[in-house]
Structures are given as structure tokens and as C-alpha cells.
Design an enzyme around this catalytic site. Structure first.
Site, PDB file in Angstrom:
ATOM      1  N   GLU A 363       0.817  -1.226   0.000  1.00 49.59           N
ATOM      2  CA  GLU A 363       0.000   0.000   0.000  1.00 49.59           C
ATOM      3  C   GLU A 363       0.846   1.269   0.000  1.00 49.59           C
ATOM      4  OE1 GLU A 363      -2.960  -1.219  -0.977  1.00 49.59           O
ATOM      5  OE2 GLU A 363      -3.886   0.332   0.221  1.00 49.59           O
ATOM      6  N   GLU A 367       8.748   4.993   2.598  1.00 48.78           N
ATOM      7  CA  GLU A 367       9.365   6.140   1.905  1.00 48.78           C
ATOM      8  C   GLU A 367       8.294   6.919   1.125  1.00 48.78           C
ATOM      9  OE1 GLU A 367      10.674   2.940   1.714  1.00 48.78           O
ATOM     10  OE2 GLU A 367      12.079   3.461   3.311  1.00 48.78           O
TER      11      GLU A 367
HETATM   12  C1  FAD Z   1       2.875  -9.609   0.056  1.00 52.60           C
HETATM   13  C2  FAD Z   1       2.560  -8.480  -0.882  1.00 52.60           C
HETATM   14  C3  FAD Z   1       1.244  -8.254  -1.248  1.00 52.60           C
HETATM   15  C4  FAD Z   1       0.931  -7.250  -2.170  1.00 52.60           C
HETATM   16  N1  FAD Z   1      -0.369  -7.095  -2.591  1.00 52.60           N
HETATM   17  C5  FAD Z   1      -0.644  -6.242  -3.619  1.00 52.60           C
HETATM   18  C6  FAD Z   1      -1.949  -6.205  -4.196  1.00 52.60           C
HETATM   19  O1  FAD Z   1      -2.859  -6.902  -3.765  1.00 52.60           O
HETATM   20  N2  FAD Z   1      -2.151  -5.383  -5.268  1.00 52.60           N
HETATM   21  C7  FAD Z   1      -1.164  -4.596  -5.785  1.00 52.60           C
HETATM   22  O2  FAD Z   1      -1.426  -3.872  -6.757  1.00 52.60           O
HETATM   23  N3  FAD Z   1       0.091  -4.601  -5.244  1.00 52.60           N
HETATM   24  C8  FAD Z   1       0.365  -5.420  -4.184  1.00 52.60           C
HETATM   25  N4  FAD Z   1       1.641  -5.470  -3.656  1.00 52.60           N
HETATM   26  C9  FAD Z   1       2.680  -4.631  -4.231  1.00 52.60           C
HETATM   27  C10 FAD Z   1       3.128  -3.496  -3.309  1.00 52.60           C
HETATM   28  O3  FAD Z   1       2.134  -2.515  -3.241  1.00 52.60           O
HETATM   29  C11 FAD Z   1       4.454  -2.970  -3.873  1.00 52.60           C
HETATM   30  O4  FAD Z   1       5.426  -3.981  -3.637  1.00 52.60           O
HETATM   31  C12 FAD Z   1       4.877  -1.677  -3.228  1.00 52.60           C
HETATM   32  O5  FAD Z   1       4.028  -0.633  -3.617  1.00 52.60           O
HETATM   33  C13 FAD Z   1       6.338  -1.276  -3.605  1.00 52.60           C
HETATM   34  O6  FAD Z   1       6.542  -1.341  -4.972  1.00 52.60           O
HETATM   35  P1  FAD Z   1       7.816  -2.164  -5.527  1.00 52.60           P
HETATM   36  O7  FAD Z   1       7.796  -3.508  -4.900  1.00 52.60           O
HETATM   37  O8  FAD Z   1       7.778  -2.105  -7.012  1.00 52.60           O
HETATM   38  O9  FAD Z   1       9.071  -1.395  -4.988  1.00 52.60           O
HETATM   39  P2  FAD Z   1       9.831  -0.172  -5.737  1.00 52.60           P
HETATM   40  O10 FAD Z   1       8.817   0.838  -6.157  1.00 52.60           O
HETATM   41  O11 FAD Z   1      10.737  -0.732  -6.758  1.00 52.60           O
HETATM   42  O12 FAD Z   1      10.684   0.417  -4.541  1.00 52.60           O
HETATM   43  C14 FAD Z   1      11.972  -0.060  -4.176  1.00 52.60           C
HETATM   44  C15 FAD Z   1      12.529   0.849  -3.084  1.00 52.60           C
HETATM   45  O13 FAD Z   1      12.667   2.187  -3.580  1.00 52.60           O
HETATM   46  C16 FAD Z   1      11.983   3.083  -2.734  1.00 52.60           C
HETATM   47  N5  FAD Z   1      11.432   4.198  -3.525  1.00 52.60           N
HETATM   48  C17 FAD Z   1      10.729   4.117  -4.691  1.00 52.60           C
HETATM   49  N6  FAD Z   1      10.379   5.349  -5.096  1.00 52.60           N
HETATM   50  C18 FAD Z   1      10.863   6.222  -4.175  1.00 52.60           C
HETATM   51  C19 FAD Z   1      10.835   7.643  -4.026  1.00 52.60           C
HETATM   52  N7  FAD Z   1      10.207   8.428  -4.907  1.00 52.60           N
HETATM   53  N8  FAD Z   1      11.474   8.206  -2.964  1.00 52.60           N
HETATM   54  C20 FAD Z   1      12.115   7.420  -2.051  1.00 52.60           C
HETATM   55  N9  FAD Z   1      12.168   6.070  -2.142  1.00 52.60           N
HETATM   56  C21 FAD Z   1      11.544   5.481  -3.175  1.00 52.60           C
HETATM   57  C22 FAD Z   1      10.869   2.251  -2.100  1.00 52.60           C
HETATM   58  O14 FAD Z   1      10.388   2.835  -0.895  1.00 52.60           O
HETATM   59  C23 FAD Z   1      11.605   0.938  -1.859  1.00 52.60           C
HETATM   60  O15 FAD Z   1      12.364   1.037  -0.687  1.00 52.60           O
HETATM   61  C24 FAD Z   1       1.962  -6.433  -2.689  1.00 52.60           C
HETATM   62  C25 FAD Z   1       3.295  -6.644  -2.291  1.00 52.60           C
HETATM   63  C26 FAD Z   1       3.592  -7.666  -1.420  1.00 52.60           C
HETATM   64  C27 FAD Z   1       5.028  -7.902  -1.042  1.00 52.60           C
END
Ligand code: FAD
Length: 381
Positions: A363, A367
Site C-alpha cells: 500500500e 518512503e
Molecule cells: C505480500 C505483498 C502483497 C501485495 N499485494 C498487492 C496487491 O494486492 N495489489 C497490488 O497492486 N500490489 C500489491 N503489492 C505490491 C506493493 O504494493 C508494492 O510492492 C509496493 O508498492 C512497492 O513497490 P515495488 O515492490 O515495485 O518497490 P519499488 O517501487 O521498486 O521500490 C523499491 C525501493 O525504492 C523506494 N522508492 C521508490 N520510489 C521512491 C521515491 N520516490 N522516494 C524514495 N524512495 C523510493 C521504495 O520505498 C523501496 O524502498 C503487494 C506486495 C507484497 C510484497
């Protein structure tokens, strides 16, 4: 200012607490160990009204307010966060999206089976190439001969393999970033639509998380949800409620960690005393209990703002940020209080520690919450 729950809210919290006591806790441990989705436990949430918590009574739901819903999520996550996240994704994301933006026909068709628990729901925004930067999503939908054809994939989707009704966001126009994104209701069984193998995860082993695969998925034109091109705005609105529920999940996990720490401190002895008698550990438990209470107040305040129709995005981000970090801290300290026992699977605190981490990621990561809060304070767009 009134800090009391209404009698109805107290009653709902008590029902959820009793369910968690009777059905979760130790009973969920075998499912967690086997990485198995507990269908028989999830099925029991339907008759309690928990799977239609946010759906109006006219569509077979319980029509609860957000405070009541947050209390249910907290209590279920206190019992077990895998059940909590299953219920959260079904309600906050899939069902609430249809209830908020669906046409009367869509609501009539999709909400009753979701609300009763006859089917489960999932919601796909995240993709392999876009998570925090949701506006960069690449899944495309094209209207061909009266049908939408979707191509792409969605990553990390809660309930992906166990849901029958799935809401997904896809790009429908040439516009860049948040413009040109639309929302669709998909059903399992539609040609070209499937889910991948469930991921092996750090925690929440008894919840289902998998990829959604869209290979020329054919979706009826009538399954466009809301107006074409408004999918991103819709998703942000849905995330407002979703973050309140994720904050409640953090509160529940933090409370579970404190519960386990208190239990252990009273039974374990060292140097001729129980752990409860050591000043250092007393200070630790006092800090944790205080943070759980702050997290709970922030969460219920955000829920109250939503219930009263006021902007809740900022309050939801604060609640989600604080509660998720409180959960991780409480889980870490609770393991510490258990010593070696906290590191083995026999004690629930090990599972709680693994489960807590997701609240800082899902969600919108911590960060991203900090970024949203700062932008609001600094009045940046
Ligand atoms: C168990 C689980 C269930 C989930 N369920 C759902 C679901 O039902 N539906 C759905 O749509 N998604 C779901 N997700 C996805 C989840 O919402 C994303 O994993 C999350 O939003 C982070 O995106 P990412 O994994 O691509 O990380 P990234 O966006 O690649 O981030 C990597 C790192 O970079 C940091 N970062 C990125 N941008 C910035 C910024 N502008 N400033 C500072 N730091 C930054 C992040 O905080 C993180 O530390 C789920 C994830 C998990 C693990």
C-alpha cells in the site's frame, strides 16, 4: 471530543476478537508452515459479514463504517496477519473499488457474491516494472470488436490465485503517466486471463500472493469500471481506504507482538525472577504499548475522517507510516524479549516478526508515505 466506540462498533470488535481467539493464533501455524491458503478458515469470514464489510446492505453487505472495518482488520491481524491481509485485499481494494466506482449493473452483478464470501476478490495495480511509481504501469487494453483485449502482467497480487473477481488497471490511451489509465473488472475463466504460481514469501505464508497474467485477455466492453481514463484517480482514492486498513493491520500485528511479549515475560525466569521484574524489559514493554496506542488512535482518526466524508489521504498516510513502523519495532523487540525462543518457529513471535515487514512495503512503502506527508505539509504538487 469523544474517544468512545459506539455500542455497535464495540460489538463488531468483540465478534472479530472472539473469532480470532477461536479460529486463528495457534490454529494457523500449520498453514503458515506449509505455505497453504486456509480456505476453510477464510470461508468462515463470509457468514460473519466480514467479506462484505464495506458493501451496502442493498447488495448483501454489512454496510459498516470505516471505524468498524478497521477494528475488524486489527483484531484479525492480532490473531493472524495472513487472514487479515486476505480480508483486506478482498474488501479495501477489490470490493470497495467496485462499490465506489461501479455502475448499478456492475454492483448488482459483482457485489453480492463478493459480500457473501461466495467468491474472493483481488486488485492489480503493481507490475513487474512499476510499484511505487504506479503511473508507469505498462499493461495495455485495446477495444476490439466490442471487447477489451488486455496484455501485460501484474506482480505481487494478494489473492491472485484464489480470487474469482479481479479489478485491474491498464493503459487505454496514448497519454503518458497517470493519464490514459482505465480500470476493468475481470473474472477468472475469461479467455487469456490466468494467475501464476504463488510466490514463496518472507512472511504471510498462509496468504496467497501471485502474478496475474494477461495474454490477450478478452473482457466485455461493459466491464470497464468508471469512466475511461480515470483509472489512476480511482486507484488513488481506493488506496486512501486501503492505507487505513493497512494501518489497522500494523496495529493488530504490533498488539500481537506485545501480547506475546507480555505472556513470555510473566512465565520466563532468569536470575531468580520473572522477566517481568527486570526494569530494562519493563521500559521496553511500556514504550511498545504506548506506540501501539498511538498507532491505534491515528488509525481510528483516519477512519473517522473517512466516515465523515472529510479528506483522509494525509491522515491515512500518517497512520499507515506510524503503525507499520510500530509493528516492525514491536515485533523486533518481542523477539528480543523471547531471547533464543524468539528465533525458533515454536513461538508465535517468530511468525509475527516475519509478517510485520509487509506493512512497511504494501500500500505504498514507508518512503512513499513520507513523501506524501511532506508534499502535503510543504504544499508541493
Ligand atoms: C505480500 C505483498 C502483497 C501485495 N499485494 C498487492 C496487491 O494486492 N495489489 C497490488 O497492486 N500490489 C500489491 N503489492 C505490491 C506493493 O504494493 C508494492 O510492492 C509496493 O508498492 C512497492 O513497490 P515495488 O515492490 O515495485 O518497490 P519499488 O517501487 O521498486 O521500490 C523499491 C525501493 O525504492 C523506494 N522508492 C521508490 N520510489 C521512491 C521515491 N520516490 N522516494 C524514495 N524512495 C523510493 C521504495 O520505498 C523501496 O524502498 C503487494 C506486495 C507484497 C510484497
Amino acid at each position: 471530543m469523544d474517544f468512545d466506540l459506539t455500542p455497535e462498533q464495540q460489538q463488531i470488535r468483540d465478534v472479530a476478537r472472539e473469532f480470532a481467539r477461536a479460529e486463528l493464533g495457534d490454529r494457523i501455524a500449520p498453514f503458515d508452515e506449509r505455505h497453504e491458503f486456509p480456505h476453510e478458515i477464510v470461508t468462515k469470514l463470509g457468514p460473519l459479514g466480514f467479506l462484505g464489510a464495506l458493501v451496502g446492505e442493498e447488495f448483501g453487505g454489512a454496510g459498516l463504517d470505516y471505524v468498524s472495518y478497521a477494528l475488524i482488520v486489527e483484531e484479525l491481524c492480532r490473531g493472524d496477519a495472513s487472514i487479515g491481509i486476505t480480508m483486506w485485499a478482498h474488501n479495501s481494494l477489490c470490493t470497495d473499488h467496485i462499490a465506489t466506482f461501479g455502475s448499478s449493473e456492475q454492483k448488482r452483478k459483482y457485489l453480492p457474491p463478493l459480500a457473501s464470501g461466495q467468491v474472493l476478490g483481488a486488485w492489480g495495480l503493481t507490475e513487474p516494472g512499476s510499484g511505487s511509481d504506479a503511473a508507469a504501469l505498462a499493461t495495455r487494453a485495446e477495444l476490439r470488436d466490442g471487447e477489451w483485449v488486455l496484455n501485460g502482467s501484474k506482480a505481487f497480487i494478494t489473492n491472485a490465485s484464489v480470487a474469482s473477481t479481479v479489478v485491474v488497471m491498464a493503459r487505454t490511451g496514448p497519454e503518458r503517466r497517470s493519464k490514459g489509465i482505465s480500470t476493468f473488472i475481470l473474472e477468472k475463466g475469461m479467455p487469456g486471463f490466468s494467475s501464476g504460481k504463488p510466490y514463496r514469501k518472507l512472511g504471510l505464508h498462509a496468504s496467497n500472493t501471485a502474478e496475474l497474467i494477461l495474454e490477450g485477455a478478452r473482457v466485455p466492453e461493459a466491464n470497464l469500471l468508471g469512466e475511461r481514463g480515470t483509472g489512476f484517480e480511482q486507484a488513488m482514492k481506493v488506496l486512501e481506504g486501503g492505507r487505513i486498513a493497512m494501518a489497522a493491520m500494523g496495529v493488530g500485528i504490533a498488539q500481537a507482538a506485545v501480547d506475546q511479549a507480555v505472556k513470555y515475560m510473566k512465565q520466563r525466569t532468569a536470575f531468580g525472577k520473572t522477566l517481568a521484574e527486570f526494569n530494562g524489559l519493563q521500559g521496553m514493554i511500556a514504550d511498545l504499548a504506548t506506540e501501539v496506542e498511538v498507532a491505534r488512535l491515528l488509525t481510528l482518526r483516519a477512519a473517522y475522517l473517512k466516515d465523515t466524508g472529510r479528506p483522509a489521504m494525509h491522515a491515512a498516510a500518517m497512520a499507515k507510516l506510524f503503525a507499520s513502523e510500530a509493528a516492525m519495532k514491536a515485533a523486533t523487540k518481542a523477539v528480543q524479549i523471547h531471547g533464543g525462543a524468539g528465533y525458533i518457529t515454536e513461538f508465535p513471535v517468530e511468525r509475527i516478526f516475519r509478517d510485520a515487514k509487509l506493512t512497511e512495503i504494501g500500500e505504498g512503502t514507508s518512503e512513499i508515505q513520507r513523501m506524501l506527508i511532506a508534499r502535503e505539509i510543504l504544499q508541493l504538487t
